[in-house]
Motif scaffolding. Structure first.
Motif, PDB file in Angstrom:
ATOM      1  N   ASP A  48      -0.715 -12.230   2.808  1.00 33.13           N
ATOM      2  CA  ASP A  48       0.085 -12.958   4.105  1.00 33.13           C
ATOM      3  C   ASP A  48       0.820 -11.831   4.646  1.00 33.13           C
ATOM      4  N   VAL A  49       1.275 -10.858   3.903  1.00 40.35           N
ATOM      5  CA  VAL A  49       1.976  -9.617   4.254  1.00 40.35           C
ATOM      6  C   VAL A  49       1.507  -8.274   3.697  1.00 40.35           C
ATOM      7  N   ILE A  50       1.310  -7.370   4.543  1.00 39.35           N
ATOM      8  CA  ILE A  50       1.021  -5.879   4.127  1.00 39.35           C
ATOM      9  C   ILE A  50       2.070  -5.074   4.376  1.00 39.35           C
ATOM     10  N   ILE A  51       2.588  -4.314   3.408  1.00 44.38           N
ATOM     11  CA  ILE A  51       3.788  -3.171   3.533  1.00 44.38           C
ATOM     12  C   ILE A  51       2.803  -1.844   3.348  1.00 44.38           C
ATOM     13  N   LEU A  52       2.697  -1.163   4.412  1.00 44.90           N
ATOM     14  CA  LEU A  52       1.764  -0.090   4.591  1.00 44.90           C
ATOM     15  C   LEU A  52       2.277   1.361   4.724  1.00 44.90           C
ATOM     16  N   ASP A  53       2.083   2.168   3.798  1.00 43.89           N
ATOM     17  CA  ASP A  53       2.438   3.535   4.086  1.00 43.89           C
ATOM     18  C   ASP A  53       1.698   4.007   4.832  1.00 43.89           C
ATOM     19  N   LEU A  54       1.907   5.397   5.308  1.00 39.90           N
ATOM     20  CA  LEU A  54       0.757   5.927   6.480  1.00 39.90           C
ATOM     21  C   LEU A  54       0.155   7.299   5.651  1.00 39.90           C
ATOM     22  N   SER A  55       0.922   7.938   4.916  1.00 37.09           N
ATOM     23  CA  SER A  55       0.519   9.156   4.200  1.00 37.09           C
ATOM     24  C   SER A  55      -0.326   8.839   2.760  1.00 37.09           C
ATOM     25  N   MET A  56      -1.555   8.170   2.750  1.00 38.81           N
ATOM     26  CA  MET A  56      -2.011   7.720   1.526  1.00 38.81           C
ATOM     27  C   MET A  56      -2.936   9.358   1.127  1.00 38.81           C
ATOM     28  N   PRO A  57      -3.325   9.114  -0.382  1.00 38.75           N
ATOM     29  CA  PRO A  57      -3.785  10.416  -0.735  1.00 38.75           C
ATOM     30  C   PRO A  57      -5.353  10.474  -0.139  1.00 38.75           C
ATOM     31  N   ASP A  58      -6.100   9.234   0.362  1.00 37.54           N
ATOM     32  CA  ASP A  58      -7.422   9.282   0.863  1.00 37.54           C
ATOM     33  C   ASP A  58      -7.555   8.885   2.194  1.00 37.54           C
ATOM     34  N   GLY A  59      -6.521   9.231   2.973  1.00 30.00           N
ATOM     35  CA  GLY A  59      -6.780   8.797   4.382  1.00 30.00           C
ATOM     36  C   GLY A  59      -5.344   8.528   4.845  1.00 30.00           C
ATOM     37  N   VAL A  72       0.872  -1.195  -0.137  1.00 32.87           N
ATOM     38  CA  VAL A  72      -0.089  -0.072  -0.064  1.00 32.87           C
ATOM     39  C   VAL A  72       0.794   1.146  -0.109  1.00 32.87           C
ATOM     40  N   GLU A  73       1.202   1.755  -1.258  1.00 33.12           N
ATOM     41  CA  GLU A  73       2.098   2.713  -1.424  1.00 33.12           C
ATOM     42  C   GLU A  73       1.600   3.764  -2.476  1.00 33.12           C
ATOM     43  N   ASP A  74       1.603   5.125  -2.064  1.00 27.83           N
ATOM     44  CA  ASP A  74       1.066   5.924  -3.180  1.00 27.83           C
ATOM     45  C   ASP A  74       1.889   6.540  -4.288  1.00 27.83           C
ATOM     46  N   LEU A  85      -2.770   4.379   9.490  1.00 32.71           N
ATOM     47  CA  LEU A  85      -3.024   3.723  10.778  1.00 32.71           C
ATOM     48  C   LEU A  85      -4.433   3.915  11.158  1.00 32.71           C
ATOM     49  N   THR A  86      -5.094   4.760  10.749  1.00 26.79           N
ATOM     50  CA  THR A  86      -6.634   4.630  10.745  1.00 26.79           C
ATOM     51  C   THR A  86      -7.164   3.640   9.948  1.00 26.79           C
ATOM     52  N   TRP A  87      -6.607   3.301   8.844  1.00 26.63           N
ATOM     53  CA  TRP A  87      -7.151   2.298   7.900  1.00 26.63           C
ATOM     54  C   TRP A  87      -6.767   1.004   8.530  1.00 26.63           C
ATOM     55  N   ALA A 106      -1.257  -1.234  -4.160  1.00 27.11           N
ATOM     56  CA  ALA A 106      -2.459  -0.528  -4.024  1.00 27.11           C
ATOM     57  C   ALA A 106      -2.067   0.990  -3.882  1.00 27.11           C
ATOM     58  N   THR A 107      -2.483   1.892  -4.794  1.00 25.08           N
ATOM     59  CA  THR A 107      -1.651   3.237  -4.593  1.00 25.08           C
ATOM     60  C   THR A 107      -2.944   4.068  -3.808  1.00 25.08           C
ATOM     61  N   SER A 108      -4.031   3.580  -3.146  1.00 30.67           N
ATOM     62  CA  SER A 108      -4.882   4.423  -2.246  1.00 30.67           C
ATOM     63  C   SER A 108      -5.517   3.203  -1.240  1.00 30.67           C
ATOM     64  N   LEU A 109      -6.104   3.914  -0.320  1.00 35.48           N
ATOM     65  CA  LEU A 109      -6.537   3.086   0.826  1.00 35.48           C
ATOM     66  C   LEU A 109      -7.913   2.201   0.161  1.00 35.48           C
ATOM     67  N   ALA A 110      -8.529   2.995  -0.618  1.00 36.03           N
ATOM     68  CA  ALA A 110      -9.914   2.378  -1.381  1.00 36.03           C
ATOM     69  C   ALA A 110      -9.335   1.107  -2.209  1.00 36.03           C
ATOM     70  N   GLN A 111      -8.441   1.362  -2.893  1.00 39.86           N
ATOM     71  CA  GLN A 111      -7.969   0.257  -3.583  1.00 39.86           C
ATOM     72  C   GLN A 111      -7.223  -0.909  -2.825  1.00 39.86           C
ATOM     73  N   ALA A 112      -6.693  -0.504  -1.552  1.00 43.20           N
ATOM     74  CA  ALA A 112      -6.443  -1.443  -0.658  1.00 43.20           C
ATOM     75  C   ALA A 112      -7.418  -2.144   0.099  1.00 43.20           C
ATOM     76  N   ASN A 113      -8.574  -1.855   0.063  1.00 38.97           N
ATOM     77  CA  ASN A 113      -9.818  -2.404   0.592  1.00 38.97           C
ATOM     78  C   ASN A 113     -10.200  -3.604  -0.385  1.00 38.97           C
ATOM     79  N   GLU A 114     -10.154  -3.204  -1.696  1.00 42.60           N
ATOM     80  CA  GLU A 114     -10.234  -4.116  -2.943  1.00 42.60           C
ATOM     81  C   GLU A 114      -9.290  -5.125  -2.706  1.00 42.60           C
ATOM     82  N   ARG A 115      -8.006  -5.015  -2.692  1.00 43.52           N
ATOM     83  CA  ARG A 115      -6.827  -6.038  -2.781  1.00 43.52           C
ATOM     84  C   ARG A 115      -6.960  -6.924  -1.522  1.00 43.52           C
ATOM     85  N   VAL A 116      -7.257  -6.322  -0.435  1.00 48.75           N
ATOM     86  CA  VAL A 116      -7.357  -7.372   0.663  1.00 48.75           C
ATOM     87  C   VAL A 116      -8.563  -8.506   0.476  1.00 48.75           C
TER      88      VAL A 116
END
Length: 222
Positions: A52-63, A13-15, A66-68, A36-46
């Motif tokens: 098994d592993v999620i690499i997560l950036d924090l500063s995403m364009p739509d939120g 998850v990286e923008d 950590l809240t996600w 996934a380049t957005s959190l909305a896209q991350a929801n679809e990918r999950v």
């Protein structure tokens, strides 16, 4: 390939497109990796791949990542590694409460991969050219599948579980204890080791994987 990394699914998850694609291509060597380049896209990918592993950036364009993560955490079985430029102490503490690891950019791909490996159970063990996948029961030599009988598999698994130590014949016979709880004949051990060598050794007459220690037993040498 690092043992334990076969057939894992990664969600990045990286923008930042260039970094995201670099991570995706690097991790795709060890399994399926999607970006996934957005959190909305991350929801679809999950939902699509159950990673098994999620690499997560924090500063995403739509939120905020950590809240996600807080919203998803109880639904996820994946290991989550935060990868961010944010090195503020409070954010790091919150991130470590929610995620399995917190890595600050920039970081080398090899170091990131090692951090991921620490979070994954080791399912693949390897000695020389021979590997054993504990999750699937598959044995390969030079990446080619090797078909073993149940007795051969039990013996090989016991060797792999006890590497670089001499195993007495009595120990190995116990490992060959069959499903009807009857001891196998002593000769069965000799025959099973012979067949394993024929299937796994380059030169069965001069084994380098499963070695004999006269008067003591056998050991597997990686």
């Amino acid at each position: 390939m690092i043992p334990g990394w076969h057939d894992d699914d990664y969600l990045i998850v990286e923008d930042e497109p260039a970094l995201g694609e670099t991570l995706r291509a690097y991790l795709a060597k060890d399994g399926q990796a999607v970006l996934a380049t957005s959190l909305a896209q991350a929801n679809e990918r999950v939902a699509q791949i159950s990673p098994d592993v999620i690499i997560l950036d924090l500063s995403m364009p739509d939120g905020d990542g950590l809240t996600w993560l807080a919203q998803w955490r109880k639904h996820l079985t994946a290991k989550v590694i935060v990868l961010t430029a944010n090195n503020e102490e409070l954010t790091m503490l919150k991130g470590l409460r929610l995620a399995d690891d917190y890595v600050v950019k920039p970081v080398s791909l090899r170091v990131l991969k090692a951090r991921i490996a620490k979070q994954l159970p080791m399912t693949v063990q390897q000695f020389g050219a021979v590997s054993l996948n504990l999750a699937t029961g598959q044995v390969t030599k030079n990446d080619t599948a090797v078909v073993l009988t149940a007795a051969e598999y039990r013996l090989l698994a016991y060797f792999f579980a006890n590497p670089n130590q001499i195993l007495a014949r009595d120990q190995l016979l116990a490992a060959l204890w069959d499903t009807r709880e009857q001891f196998v004949a002593d000769n069965t051990l000799t025959v099973t080791i012979k067949r394993l060598r024929e299937k796994l050794e380059d030169d069965p007459a001069h084994p380098t994987l499963i070695r004999t220690v006269r008067g003591m037993g056998y050991f597997i040498d990686g």
